[in-house]
Design a protein around this motif. Sequence first.
Motif, short mmCIF file in Angstrom:
data_model
loop_
_atom_site.label_atom_id
_atom_site.label_comp_id
_atom_site.label_asym_id
_atom_site.label_seq_id
_atom_site.Cartn_x
_atom_site.Cartn_y
_atom_site.Cartn_z
N VAL A 25 0.91 -1.19 -0.04
CA VAL A 25 0.03 0.07 -0.05
C VAL A 25 0.79 1.10 0.12
N ASP A 26 0.37 2.34 -0.69
CA ASP A 26 1.32 3.26 -1.04
C ASP A 26 1.20 4.44 0.39
N SER A 27 0.37 4.16 1.36
CA SER A 27 0.28 4.92 2.65
C SER A 27 0.06 4.06 3.83
N GLN A 28 0.38 4.46 4.81
CA GLN A 28 0.34 3.61 6.21
C GLN A 28 -1.05 3.32 6.35
N VAL A 29 -1.75 1.96 6.69
CA VAL A 29 -3.14 2.01 6.83
C VAL A 29 -3.18 0.98 8.12
N THR A 30 -4.36 1.15 8.78
CA THR A 30 -4.74 0.37 9.96
C THR A 30 -4.85 -1.02 9.69
N MET A 31 -5.75 -1.03 8.69
CA MET A 31 -6.42 -2.17 8.49
C MET A 31 -6.06 -3.02 6.94
N MET A 32 -5.76 -4.27 6.89
CA MET A 32 -5.62 -4.88 5.76
C MET A 32 -6.48 -6.18 6.03
N PHE A 33 -6.75 -6.59 4.37
CA PHE A 33 -7.58 -7.86 4.48
C PHE A 33 -7.35 -8.42 3.16
#
Lengths: 114, 114
Positions: A25-33
């Motif tokens: 992902v090109d940015s920090q994310v809290t949730m990935m599925f």
Amino acid sequence: SAVISQKPSRDICQRGTSLTIQCQVDSQVTMMFWYRQQPGQSLTLIATANQGSEATYESGFVIDKFPISRPNLTFSTLTVSNMSPEDSSIYLCSARSGPGGTQYFGPGTRLTVL
Amino acid sequence: GESVGLHLPTLSVQEGDNSIINCAYSNSASDYFIWYKQESGKGPQFIIDIRSNMDKRQGQRVTVLLNKTVKHLSLQIAATQPGDSAVYFCAENISWTSYGKLTFGQGTILTVHP
């Protein structure tokens, strides 16, 4: 919006082998599925990839078959282990910036198992 | 578990017509709904979303209507174009502002004829 890339985009594999799919992902994310989409069908959630802890699997999916890693807030991998032709499907990575955020999808990995 | 379903699996329209894609959901506790567009060989693309405290939301050429009384969601596309041809999925979520998961409907294939 988050831009999600996956590698490989497609692969043809032999029965009994394993394939690891990468999601960036090109940015920090809290949730990935991770989702599975069988041909002509809808999306089914495999698991939620948790950063720094074990993934949370949905009913019908187990860690031994679909081990998942999430080493940081921008990257995750899904491994499809000991593959059979029934594992032929599209595997989709998805990410949400956090609770209440929009959920985005990667382009998918098209897997064919012979 | 509870599921989201669609009334019509396929929809064919002429270019320039308005399209309406319907979705029935069964979980009255769902508080967030999303429409995705999936073109062949690609991942789902976010179109528009709506929260349960609204009954209508408009975007560019698209409108989503939510009828909580009959648990029905629709996507209206104005002046449909050939580029709108795709599979459209509705998805629902409980506790979107928490760490809720999306549940997808079965999808509707929209075909736009020039």
